[in-house]
Write an enzyme that holds these catalytic residues in place. Structure first.
Site, PDB file in Angstrom:
ATOM      1  N   THR A  27     -51.829 -18.564  75.748  1.00  0.00           N
ATOM      2  CA  THR A  27     -52.936 -17.875  75.079  1.00  0.00           C
ATOM      3  C   THR A  27     -53.059 -18.309  73.627  1.00  0.00           C
ATOM      4  O   THR A  27     -54.152 -18.287  73.053  1.00  0.00           O
ATOM      5  CB  THR A  27     -52.714 -16.349  75.174  1.00  0.00           C
ATOM      6  OG1 THR A  27     -52.779 -15.978  76.555  1.00  0.00           O
ATOM      7  CG2 THR A  27     -53.761 -15.564  74.415  1.00  0.00           C
ATOM      8  N   TYR A  40     -60.896 -14.983  78.962  1.00  0.00           N
ATOM      9  CA  TYR A  40     -60.520 -16.211  78.282  1.00  0.00           C
ATOM     10  C   TYR A  40     -59.720 -17.101  79.222  1.00  0.00           C
ATOM     11  O   TYR A  40     -59.270 -16.674  80.283  1.00  0.00           O
ATOM     12  CB  TYR A  40     -59.698 -15.916  77.019  1.00  0.00           C
ATOM     13  CG  TYR A  40     -58.257 -15.539  77.276  1.00  0.00           C
ATOM     14  CD1 TYR A  40     -57.909 -14.258  77.666  1.00  0.00           C
ATOM     15  CD2 TYR A  40     -57.248 -16.487  77.139  1.00  0.00           C
ATOM     16  CE1 TYR A  40     -56.588 -13.925  77.901  1.00  0.00           C
ATOM     17  CE2 TYR A  40     -55.919 -16.156  77.375  1.00  0.00           C
ATOM     18  CZ  TYR A  40     -55.609 -14.866  77.756  1.00  0.00           C
ATOM     19  OH  TYR A  40     -54.295 -14.545  77.998  1.00  0.00           O
ATOM     20  N   THR A 106     -47.037 -16.311  76.705  1.00  0.00           N
ATOM     21  CA  THR A 106     -46.089 -15.185  76.654  1.00  0.00           C
ATOM     22  C   THR A 106     -45.514 -14.820  78.025  1.00  0.00           C
ATOM     23  O   THR A 106     -44.457 -14.202  78.103  1.00  0.00           O
ATOM     24  CB  THR A 106     -46.763 -13.911  76.083  1.00  0.00           C
ATOM     25  OG1 THR A 106     -47.892 -13.594  76.895  1.00  0.00           O
ATOM     26  CG2 THR A 106     -47.180 -14.079  74.641  1.00  0.00           C
ATOM     27  N   ASP A 107     -46.243 -15.187  79.102  1.00  0.00           N
ATOM     28  CA  ASP A 107     -45.834 -14.669  80.418  1.00  0.00           C
ATOM     29  C   ASP A 107     -44.476 -15.182  80.883  1.00  0.00           C
ATOM     30  O   ASP A 107     -43.731 -14.451  81.552  1.00  0.00           O
ATOM     31  CB  ASP A 107     -46.897 -15.004  81.478  1.00  0.00           C
ATOM     32  CG  ASP A 107     -48.172 -14.192  81.292  1.00  0.00           C
ATOM     33  OD1 ASP A 107     -48.161 -13.246  80.482  1.00  0.00           O
ATOM     34  OD2 ASP A 107     -49.184 -14.511  81.951  1.00  0.00           O
ATOM     35  N   LYS A 179     -41.099  -9.795  77.699  1.00  0.00           N
ATOM     36  CA  LYS A 179     -42.436  -9.250  77.442  1.00  0.00           C
ATOM     37  C   LYS A 179     -42.469  -7.830  77.989  1.00  0.00           C
ATOM     38  O   LYS A 179     -42.138  -7.595  79.149  1.00  0.00           O
ATOM     39  CB  LYS A 179     -43.481 -10.122  78.135  1.00  0.00           C
ATOM     40  CG  LYS A 179     -44.914  -9.709  77.868  1.00  0.00           C
ATOM     41  CD  LYS A 179     -45.901 -10.761  78.366  1.00  0.00           C
ATOM     42  CE  LYS A 179     -47.328 -10.326  78.133  1.00  0.00           C
ATOM     43  NZ  LYS A 179     -48.294 -11.394  78.490  1.00  0.00           N
ATOM     44  N   GLU A 299     -21.838   1.104  91.444  1.00  0.00           N
ATOM     45  CA  GLU A 299     -22.204   1.994  92.554  1.00  0.00           C
ATOM     46  C   GLU A 299     -21.828   1.403  93.902  1.00  0.00           C
ATOM     47  O   GLU A 299     -21.823   2.118  94.905  1.00  0.00           O
ATOM     48  CB  GLU A 299     -23.702   2.308  92.494  1.00  0.00           C
ATOM     49  CG  GLU A 299     -24.083   3.109  91.262  1.00  0.00           C
ATOM     50  CD  GLU A 299     -25.491   3.660  91.309  1.00  0.00           C
ATOM     51  OE1 GLU A 299     -25.915   4.191  92.345  1.00  0.00           O
ATOM     52  OE2 GLU A 299     -26.191   3.548  90.274  1.00  0.00           O
TER      53      GLU A 299
HETATM   54  C1  SIN Z   1     -50.169 -15.476  77.166  1.00  0.00           C
HETATM   55  O1  SIN Z   1     -49.890 -16.536  76.649  1.00  0.00           O
HETATM   56  O2  SIN Z   1     -50.143 -14.420  76.492  1.00  0.00           O
HETATM   57  C2  SIN Z   1     -50.534 -15.297  78.601  1.00  0.00           C
HETATM   58  C3  SIN Z   1     -50.823 -16.543  79.328  1.00  0.00           C
HETATM   59  C4  SIN Z   1     -49.657 -17.456  79.426  1.00  0.00           C
HETATM   60  O3  SIN Z   1     -48.526 -17.007  79.545  1.00  0.00           O
HETATM   61  O4  SIN Z   1     -49.902 -18.681  79.398  1.00  0.00           O
END
Ligand code: SIN
Length: 343
Positions: A27, A40, A106-107, A179, A299
């Site tokens: 992103t 997007y 971020t993913d 995340k 457990e």
């Molecule tokens: C992001 O970057 O926030 C989401 C999409 C990705 O991980 O490429």
């Protein structure tokens, strides 16, 4: 692996830090339909356009940049990890960079960061950076995050800390970061430890002393770019046997149970996993809870069932660690458990 140390003569002067930026998309390189749109596409802009948006970073560093990929990070793959490792290794061995920044989505940034942490010695800084808003969104966070990453990569306190991840005004260690929300620019959390630094382009404050973690640089990534097949089995109420058995009979080298609470699963799933383990499948038990651990023997009797307890690592990080262990020929139960326990 022999690797040049972090401190070259005069490199403590942040002005002269040579940073190599390797771009992979995400992103941070995304483009929205318009500045107020929620729609997007990730991985649209090139790294030169991203760097142009940061402004003047020459006070901290000189920058060289390369585009390794331009993808949404859901498409991150073994071959791209291989390219990143090759390029970082070349730059440090040939002393053409003092630090590396990787731009990423971020993913899956937490998976790439952890893999790099296992494969790269903790000498020169490697900083991964991402953004929650596309590059042309109102209030885009990418330029600020990239400026923060440059600040962190150039800081004399950054070497020997292992791979770090920057989002918002915080940096996290690769082992800890994940995340935690899809709706906020401060979207990452650290577990079991919180952020290791508060970082802005103008100021940096480390919150921890750093550590000499034994796992860094210990596991070689396979030259052909393919890690052994390991799947994640997500536990939940009312699990049905056929889908579990289908997963266990499809030729995997290992399975990570993303278990409930401390890594729990229904009895029939434990039985199926114990049988698969007795037949040679590697089984790691993890917790699917965001801030969760799967301590061994808490457990259930992991050893008797042939399971490795994933400790504080998330299921996705357990998967990467198991793949790296298998790729390096490590599969003895006691040795694997010792490796997981050190996190
Ligand atoms: C992001 O970057 O926030 C989401 C999409 C990705 O991980 O490429």
């Amino acid at each position: 692996m022999p690797w040049p140390g972090p401190a070259r003569g005069g490199r403590e002067d942040a002005m002269s830090t040579r940073i190599l930026v390797l771009a992979t998309g995400g992103t941070i390189a995304g483009q929205a339909d318009n500045s107020a749109s929620a729609r997007y596409v990730a991985g649209e802009l090139g790294i030169d356009q991203l760097l142009a948006s940061v402004g003047d970073f020459s006070r901290h560093a000189t920058i060289a940049a390369e585009q390794i990929a331009n993808i949404g990070s859901e498409d991150m793959s073994g071959p791209i990890w291989g390219k990143l490792l090759q390029r970082i290794g070349d730059a440090f061995e040939n002393d053409t960079a003092d630090a590396v920044i990787v731009t990423h989505g971020t993913d899956t940034i937490e998976e790439t960061a952890f893999l790099l942490d296992l494969a790269l010695p903790a000498g020169r800084p490697v900083v991964l950076v991402a953004a929650m808003r596309p590059a042309n969104a109102l209030g885009a966070d990418g330029p600020r995050n990239l400026a923060n990453a440059i600040r962190l990569a150039a800081d004399p306190g950054s070497p020997r800390r292992g791979v770090m991840v920057v989002l918002g005004d915080f940096a996290y260690a690769a082992r800890d970061v994940s995340k935690a929300t899809t709706v906020n620019v401060e979207a990452f959390r650290g577990f079991p430890h919180g952020p290791i630094a508060q970082v802005q382009a103008s100021a940096l404050r480390f919150l921890t002393a750093g550590d000499e973690a034994a796992w860094r640089g210990r596991y070689a990534f396979p030259h052909h770019g393919q890690l052994p097949p390991v799947a994640i089995l997500h536990a939940h109420a009312n699990m049905d046997d056929p889908s579990v058995h289908a997963m266990l009979s499809c030729g995997l080298a290992g399975v990570v149970l993303a278990g409930l609470g401390h890594g729990n699963a229904p009895k029939q799933v434990y039985q199926a996993l114990a049988s698969a383990s007795a037949a040679g499948l590697m089984v790691v038990r993890a917790s699917q809870v965001g801030e969760g651990a799967a301590p061994h023997g808490m457990e259930i009797d992991d050893k008797a069932l042939g399971f490795i307890a994933g400790s504080v690592l998330s299921p996705r990080k357990c998967r990467i660690l198991l793949q790296m262990l298998l790729a390096n020929g490590i599969r003895a139960h006691a040795e694997c458990q010792r490796v997981f326990d050190q996190f």
